[in-house]
Structures are given as C-alpha cells and as structure tokens.
Design a protein around this motif. Structure first.
Motif, PDB file in Angstrom:
ATOM      1  N   UNK A 183       0.845  -1.202   0.000  1.00 26.39           N
ATOM      2  CA  UNK A 183       0.000   0.000   0.000  1.00 26.39           C
ATOM      3  C   UNK A 183       0.881   1.253   0.000  1.00 26.39           C
ATOM      4  N   UNK A 184       0.411   2.300  -0.652  1.00 31.04           N
ATOM      5  CA  UNK A 184       1.141   3.558  -0.712  1.00 31.04           C
ATOM      6  C   UNK A 184       1.022   4.336   0.589  1.00 31.04           C
ATOM      7  N   UNK A 185       1.960   5.238   0.805  1.00 25.33           N
ATOM      8  CA  UNK A 185       1.997   6.045   2.027  1.00 25.33           C
ATOM      9  C   UNK A 185       0.898   7.104   2.029  1.00 25.33           C
ATOM     10  N   UNK A 186       0.610   7.600   3.229  1.00 31.32           N
ATOM     11  CA  UNK A 186      -0.271   8.762   3.344  1.00 31.32           C
ATOM     12  C   UNK A 186       0.432   9.959   2.715  1.00 31.32           C
ATOM     13  N   UNK A 187      -0.333  10.909   2.221  1.00 30.63           N
ATOM     14  CA  UNK A 187       0.252  12.108   1.625  1.00 30.63           C
ATOM     15  C   UNK A 187       0.750  13.072   2.693  1.00 30.63           C
ATOM     16  N   UNK A 188       1.499  14.063   2.259  1.00 27.40           N
ATOM     17  CA  UNK A 188       2.015  15.101   3.152  1.00 27.40           C
ATOM     18  C   UNK A 188       1.067  16.294   3.153  1.00 27.40           C
ATOM     19  N   UNK A 189       1.004  16.995   4.280  1.00 25.85           N
ATOM     20  CA  UNK A 189       0.221  18.214   4.381  1.00 25.85           C
ATOM     21  C   UNK A 189       1.180  19.346   4.726  1.00 25.85           C
ATOM     22  N   UNK A 190       1.189  20.391   3.891  1.00 23.58           N
ATOM     23  CA  UNK A 190       2.044  21.549   4.114  1.00 23.58           C
ATOM     24  C   UNK A 190       1.168  22.793   4.150  1.00 23.58           C
ATOM     25  N   UNK A 191       1.255  23.525   5.249  1.00 24.33           N
ATOM     26  CA  UNK A 191       0.486  24.751   5.410  1.00 24.33           C
ATOM     27  C   UNK A 191       1.457  25.901   5.650  1.00 24.33           C
ATOM     28  N   UNK A 192       1.379  26.894   4.790  1.00 26.17           N
ATOM     29  CA  UNK A 192       2.201  28.097   4.926  1.00 26.17           C
ATOM     30  C   UNK A 192       1.261  29.280   5.055  1.00 26.17           C
ATOM     31  N   UNK A 193       1.247  29.886   6.241  1.00 27.99           N
ATOM     32  CA  UNK A 193       0.384  31.031   6.489  1.00 27.99           C
ATOM     33  C   UNK A 193       1.228  32.295   6.550  1.00 27.99           C
ATOM     34  N   UNK A 207      -2.965   9.741   7.932  1.00 27.02           N
ATOM     35  CA  UNK A 207      -3.225   8.420   8.492  1.00 27.02           C
ATOM     36  C   UNK A 207      -2.926   7.359   7.443  1.00 27.02           C
ATOM     37  N   UNK A 208      -2.350   6.251   7.887  1.00 22.43           N
ATOM     38  CA  UNK A 208      -2.101   5.118   6.997  1.00 22.43           C
ATOM     39  C   UNK A 208      -2.528   3.833   7.695  1.00 22.43           C
ATOM     40  N   UNK A 209      -3.195   2.962   6.945  1.00 17.58           N
ATOM     41  CA  UNK A 209      -3.618   1.685   7.507  1.00 17.58           C
ATOM     42  C   UNK A 209      -2.450   0.717   7.585  1.00 17.58           C
ATOM     43  N   UNK A 210      -1.642   0.622   6.511  1.00 10.73           N
ATOM     44  CA  UNK A 210      -0.518  -0.315   6.487  1.00 10.73           C
ATOM     45  C   UNK A 210       0.806   0.322   6.086  1.00 10.73           C
ATOM     46  N   UNK A 211       0.771   1.449   5.415  1.00  9.93           N
ATOM     47  CA  UNK A 211       1.993   2.097   4.911  1.00  9.93           C
ATOM     48  C   UNK A 211       2.499   3.111   5.938  1.00  9.93           C
ATOM     49  N   UNK A 212       3.459   3.910   5.532  1.00  8.88           N
ATOM     50  CA  UNK A 212       3.998   4.944   6.425  1.00  8.88           C
ATOM     51  C   UNK A 212       3.137   6.194   6.384  1.00  8.88           C
ATOM     52  N   UNK A 213       3.196   6.941   7.474  1.00  8.61           N
ATOM     53  CA  UNK A 213       2.391   8.154   7.591  1.00  8.61           C
ATOM     54  C   UNK A 213       3.000   9.306   6.835  1.00  8.61           C
ATOM     55  N   UNK A 214       2.160  10.231   6.441  1.00  9.96           N
ATOM     56  CA  UNK A 214       2.640  11.440   5.789  1.00  9.96           C
ATOM     57  C   UNK A 214       3.135  12.439   6.817  1.00  9.96           C
ATOM     58  N   UNK A 215       3.897  13.417   6.367  1.00  6.17           N
ATOM     59  CA  UNK A 215       4.393  14.439   7.290  1.00  6.17           C
ATOM     60  C   UNK A 215       3.464  15.644   7.251  1.00  6.17           C
ATOM     61  N   UNK A 216       3.475  16.392   8.341  1.00  7.46           N
ATOM     62  CA  UNK A 216       2.694  17.617   8.441  1.00  7.46           C
ATOM     63  C   UNK A 216       3.645  18.754   8.790  1.00  7.46           C
ATOM     64  N   UNK A 217       3.607  19.823   7.996  1.00  2.33           N
ATOM     65  CA  UNK A 217       4.409  21.014   8.240  1.00  2.33           C
ATOM     66  C   UNK A 217       3.451  22.197   8.328  1.00  2.33           C
ATOM     67  N   UNK A 218       3.499  22.937   9.438  1.00  2.80           N
ATOM     68  CA  UNK A 218       2.663  24.129   9.606  1.00  2.80           C
ATOM     69  C   UNK A 218       3.582  25.291   9.981  1.00  2.80           C
ATOM     70  N   UNK A 219       3.618  26.311   9.117  1.00  2.00           N
ATOM     71  CA  UNK A 219       4.432  27.495   9.355  1.00  2.00           C
ATOM     72  C   UNK A 219       3.525  28.722   9.391  1.00  2.00           C
ATOM     73  N   UNK A 220       3.706  29.542  10.400  1.00  2.00           N
ATOM     74  CA  UNK A 220       2.975  30.804  10.521  1.00  2.00           C
ATOM     75  C   UNK A 220       3.845  31.760  11.319  1.00  2.00           C
TER      76      UNK A 220
END
Length: 181
Positions: free
Chosen positions: A55-65, A79-92
């Motif tokens: 299974x493919x990985x969860x996608x990444x979420x990038x937020x630039x405010x 979230x991932x059921x069997x693959x690796x989790x995506x990264x989350x980046x939040x910049x403000x």
C-alpha cells in the motif's frame, strides 16, 4: 490551494485519500494563505486506507500562512492503515493556536517498516488548549515532532506525544526560549 484568507467551518474538509485495495499513495495537500482558520469539526486530512503489504503512504500536508493558523474543534491529520504516515508542516510567522483540536500523524499497520509521520511547527506563538500534537505508530517507529517557537504554551489538558505501540518511540523536540508546559 492559494488564497488570502482560508476558512473551513461547520464540518468542511479538504481530503486526499487512497482506497482500501489501492497500492497508490494518498495525494499531498498544500495550502498557502494569509490566514487559515478551521472551526466546528472541520478537517484537513490525507489518508492511505490500503491494506495490502505494498500500500502507498499517506500524503504530506504543508500549510504556509502569512500570519496565523487557528484550529477550534478541528483537526489536521495524516493516516495510513498499512503504509507509512505522511508528514505535516505548519508554518505561521505570528501564531498557531489549537483549541479542542488535534494535529496528528497515525499509522495503524502491523509491519515494522510502517513508520509514523513527522510533524514540524514553526510560529512565534504556539498555543495548545485542550489539544493534541501526536505522531504515533503501531509497529513501526513513532514520528518526530519538531516545534520551533518564540513562545510555547500548553495547558495541562493538552498532549504532545510521539509514540509507537511496539516499535521504537518517536522524538519530541521543542525549541522555545519561553515555555509553559
């Protein structure tokens, strides 16, 4: 998504998802806005629901405010059921405030190579009020949480955690000259 003020309210969502029998990764979500507000059960999420070993990985979420990111009774998750989790980046540059909200990466897989996603937060003020900042895995390594803030405030009902149920624990790195945890 590019815009001035982005506001999600009353259960609104931005989602990317790969399905149960898919081997593809969930898509990435990128938001560039002057201000971002999520309120009243709104969410931004990227999920890989694939249950096969490839299974493919969860996608990444990038937020630039350009100024603030505010969450009230809402969430930003990968979230991932069997693959690796995506990264989350939040910049403000000014403030990120979570009230009764959650930013999390979660991996449910039982394979030891399904690692939790990483979370990076970078504002002047980071405030957690009855909220969670979590990077977790089941069998793989927990994710890494990195917070760089001028002021970090978390009330006693808030949680910052990078864990794994049975794999190596993740790391929590908070760099802030002013902390109230």
């Amino acid at each position: 998504l590019n815009g001035g003020i982005v506001r999600l309210t009353n259960g609104a969502s931005i989602k990317s998802q790969s399905e149960t029998f898919s081997t593809g990764s969930a898509g990435d979500i990128t938001i560039n806005a002057e201000r971002l507000t999520l309120a009243n059960r709104s969410e931004i999420s990227s999920s890989s629901l694939g249950i096969s070993a490839d299974a493919g990985d969860a996608g990444n979420i990038t937020i630039q405010s350009g100024s603030t990111v505010l969450l009230n009774d809402s969430s930003i998750t990968t979230e991932a059921s069997e693959a690796s989790g995506g990264k989350i980046v939040v910049n403000a540059p000014e403030m990120i405030r979570l009230t009764n909200s959650r930013i999390s990466t979660s991996v449910k897989g039982v394979a030891g190579d399904s690692d939790g996603g990483n979370i990076s937060i970078d504002p002047q003020f980071f405030i957690l009020q009855n909220s969670q900042l979590i990077a977790q895995a089941n069998a793989g390594a927990g994710g890494a949480i990195n917070v760089i803030a001028g002021v970090f405030i978390a009330d006693p009902r808030s949680l910052v955690s990078a864990t794994s149920e049975s794999g190596p624990q993740g790391t929590v790195n908070i760099q802030s000259p002013v902390q109230n945890v």
